[in-house]
Design a protein around this motif. Structure first.
Motif, mmCIF file in Angstrom:
data_model
loop_
_atom_site.group_PDB
_atom_site.id
_atom_site.type_symbol
_atom_site.label_atom_id
_atom_site.label_comp_id
_atom_site.label_asym_id
_atom_site.label_seq_id
_atom_site.Cartn_x
_atom_site.Cartn_y
_atom_site.Cartn_z
ATOM 1 N N GLN A 22 -2.115 -6.588 40.206
ATOM 2 C CA GLN A 22 -3.254 -7.310 39.286
ATOM 3 C C GLN A 22 -3.845 -8.371 40.232
ATOM 4 O O GLN A 22 -5.201 -8.721 40.325
ATOM 5 N N ASP B 122 5.431 -8.947 39.460
ATOM 6 C CA ASP B 122 4.538 -7.780 39.205
ATOM 7 C C ASP B 122 2.964 -8.452 39.347
ATOM 8 O O ASP B 122 2.587 -9.180 39.258
ATOM 9 N N ASN C 105 -3.040 -5.293 34.022
ATOM 10 C CA ASN C 105 -3.517 -4.516 33.943
ATOM 11 C C ASN C 105 -4.799 -3.805 33.269
ATOM 12 O O ASN C 105 -5.386 -3.492 32.905
ATOM 13 N N HIS D 20 -2.806 -1.895 47.965
ATOM 14 C CA HIS D 20 -4.338 -0.925 48.074
ATOM 15 C C HIS D 20 -5.602 -1.599 46.915
ATOM 16 O O HIS D 20 -6.543 -0.934 46.346
ATOM 17 N N LYS D 21 -4.791 -2.148 46.138
ATOM 18 C CA LYS D 21 -5.778 -3.371 45.056
ATOM 19 C C LYS D 21 -7.069 -4.646 45.368
ATOM 20 O O LYS D 21 -7.107 -4.331 46.744
ATOM 21 N N THR E 254 1.467 -4.741 45.636
ATOM 22 C CA THR E 254 0.830 -3.093 45.768
ATOM 23 C C THR E 254 -0.202 -3.665 47.315
ATOM 24 O O THR E 254 -1.557 -5.164 46.948
ATOM 25 N N VAL F 188 3.577 -1.309 44.966
ATOM 26 C CA VAL F 188 4.369 -2.176 44.121
ATOM 27 C C VAL F 188 5.704 -1.098 43.381
ATOM 28 O O VAL F 188 6.307 -2.121 42.899
ATOM 29 N N THR F 189 5.706 -0.198 43.133
ATOM 30 C CA THR F 189 6.466 1.034 42.132
ATOM 31 C C THR F 189 7.365 1.145 42.458
ATOM 32 O O THR F 189 8.464 0.264 41.979
HETATM 33 C C1 LIG Z 1 0.670 -4.610 36.979
HETATM 34 C C2 LIG Z 1 1.221 -3.317 37.612
HETATM 35 N N1 LIG Z 1 2.276 -2.475 38.292
HETATM 36 C C3 LIG Z 1 2.182 -1.963 38.384
HETATM 37 C C4 LIG Z 1 1.171 -1.829 38.601
HETATM 38 C C5 LIG Z 1 1.689 -0.293 39.881
HETATM 39 O O1 LIG Z 1 0.782 0.193 41.244
HETATM 40 P P1 LIG Z 1 0.959 1.225 42.495
HETATM 41 O O2 LIG Z 1 0.471 2.626 41.698
HETATM 42 O O3 LIG Z 1 0.011 0.926 43.173
HETATM 43 O O4 LIG Z 1 2.957 0.811 42.339
HETATM 44 C C6 LIG Z 1 -0.093 -1.359 38.291
HETATM 45 C C7 LIG Z 1 -0.801 -0.281 39.170
HETATM 46 O O5 LIG Z 1 -1.624 0.545 38.596
HETATM 47 C C8 LIG Z 1 -0.266 -2.401 37.665
HETATM 48 O O6 LIG Z 1 -1.945 -2.607 37.444
#
Ligand SMILES: Cc1ncc(COP(=O)(O)O)c(C=O)c1O
Length: 385
Positions: A181, A178, A155, A203-204, A201, A78-79
């Motif tokens: 979560q 975003d 998160n 993987h969550k 993302t 997601v980043t």
């Molecule tokens: C709200 C939120 N945004 C962004 C991220 C980043 O996720 P990723 O490391 O999969 O890019 C996370 C995860 O840690 C998150 O909880």
């Protein structure tokens, strides 16, 4: 206490564990059976790889209420997805409305663009649980507001942003969500919530492997791509193709991971997103109820009765959160996370900066017994302190 207590994983906000068995089975099968380079050649292995990507795109589009799967773009997390949107949509002088609960995946690119492009940030305040008031949005909109960026589920505290209310107050601005979560657990429909850019993302909550994620971009909106290169399409051109999704997907994609993500999505479809949500909610309520019985523990976030995510943040009087996380792991086999959770802004908003919090985040595969073991461990740690 046994020497080596059985491991209990309560860090699902970082990444979900375990994954449904079909995720590993699918990836194992794919890496043995096909060559995984899609869209480049016309032979059967390449076509099989293209099918994996296409079918996953279709699943993702259907999952998030997007009528056209070509608007789904895969990234490595997601980043990266958020970076494409933030760098690709913002011009010098644009205003961005965001919240005090954002992850550094949002704050760092925004802080960079404040300096590099002179964008202007307007940060919506939160209450002590991390909730924003959607009615604050219209008061801050102006002709320069290009983007509203919202963390759907925190998160840090589990606070849930009311996307329906936010989408109906966005005016002419684009709404970027975003969903790190929330995807896989909470209802997320691009059309219903008026979302223009939905970043997820894999993987969550979607149960895919790490290295997967992406975004969905509403029809009619284009963001400048961050990377350019081979896409397997329009190879006669030395310029980046304009068509979706190729313009954002340069280089050989993570076909293996995307195949695993499809298995994660299938698991959610067959189990039922609401069943997953109910189980997580049940475990979170159990955890919160037990935490409130332990003297010396303060929970930072919405109450159990609220519509909230499963990230539960706490502090214990007289104890550092890093020590707590370490002791839980080494002495009790319980995996949790201590610190700022890559979201210093959120901790400033709720008053837990700079120490941060201990975060326990139950997932679908946790059990009531595991939650009780974690509560017993915290109670014991507190009484021995
Ligand atoms: C709200 C939120 N945004 C962004 C991220 C980043 O996720 P990723 O490391 O999969 O890019 C996370 C995860 O840690 C998150 O909880």
């Amino acid at each position: 206490m046994p020497d080596s207590p059985p491991p209990i994983y309560l860090d699902n906000a970082a990444t979900s564990f375990p994954k449904p068995p079909a995720v590993a089975e699918t990836m194992h099968r794919l890496i043995q059976e096909v060559s995984l380079s899609p869209g480049r050649s016309a032979h059967r292995f390449s076509l099989a790889a293209s099918r994996v990507i296409f079918e996953t795109r279709e699943l993702v589009a259907a999952f998030f209420g997007c009528p056209d799967s070509s608007r789904v773009v895969f990234t490595s997390n997601v980043t990266e997805a958020l970076n494409v949107g933030i760098f690709g949509l913002l011009k010098p002088g644009d205003q961005v409305l965001t919240t005090g609960m954002e992850h550094n995946s949002v704050m760092r690119p925004l802080r960079h663009l404040e300096k590099a492009r002179g964008i202007v940030l307007s940060i919506l305040p939160t209450d002590s649980t991390g909730a924003i008031d959607p009615d604050d949005i219209p008061k801050r909109l102006n002709a320069k507001t290009r983007l509203i960026i919202i963390n759907h589920v925190s998160n840090v505290t589990g606070a849930v942003a009311d996307l329906g209310a936010i989408g109906s107050r966005k005016g002419e601005a684009l709404l970027m969500v975003d969903a790190a979560q929330s995807a896989g657990v909470f209802p997320l429909d691009m059309e219903a919530f008026g979302i223009d850019f939905l970043a997820f993302t894999g993987h969550k909550g979607l149960f895919g492997p790490t290295g997967t994620g992406g975004f969905l971009l509403r029809k009619g909106i284009m963001a400048a791509p961050l990377t350019m290169g081979g896409t397997g399409s329009n190879s006669e051109l030395e310029e980046q193709p304009q068509m979706m999704p190729d313009c954002y997907e340069s280089g050989t994609p993570n076909t293996l991971g995307i195949g695993g993500l499809a298995a994660g999505l299938e698991f959610i479809r067959s189990t039922g997103r609401e069943t997953i949500r109910r189980q997580e909610e049940h475990l979170t309520r159990l955890l919160l109820a037990g935490l409130h019985q332990i003297k010396g523990i303060t929970v930072h976030g919405p109450p159990a009765s609220a519509n909230r995510g499963s990230a539960v943040s706490l502090t214990m009087a007289g104890r550092s959160v890093a020590d707590l996380a370490f002791q839980l792991d080494r002495q009790y086999g319980i995996m949790a996370r201590g610190g700022l959770h890559c979201a210093p802004a959120a901790h400033r908003s709720i008053g837990t900066f700079p120490q941060g919090t201990l975060r326990l985040s139950p997932g679908f595969f946790n059990t009531e017994a595991e939650i009780q073991t974690a509560l017993n461990a915290l109670d014991r740690i507190h009484s021995e302190s």
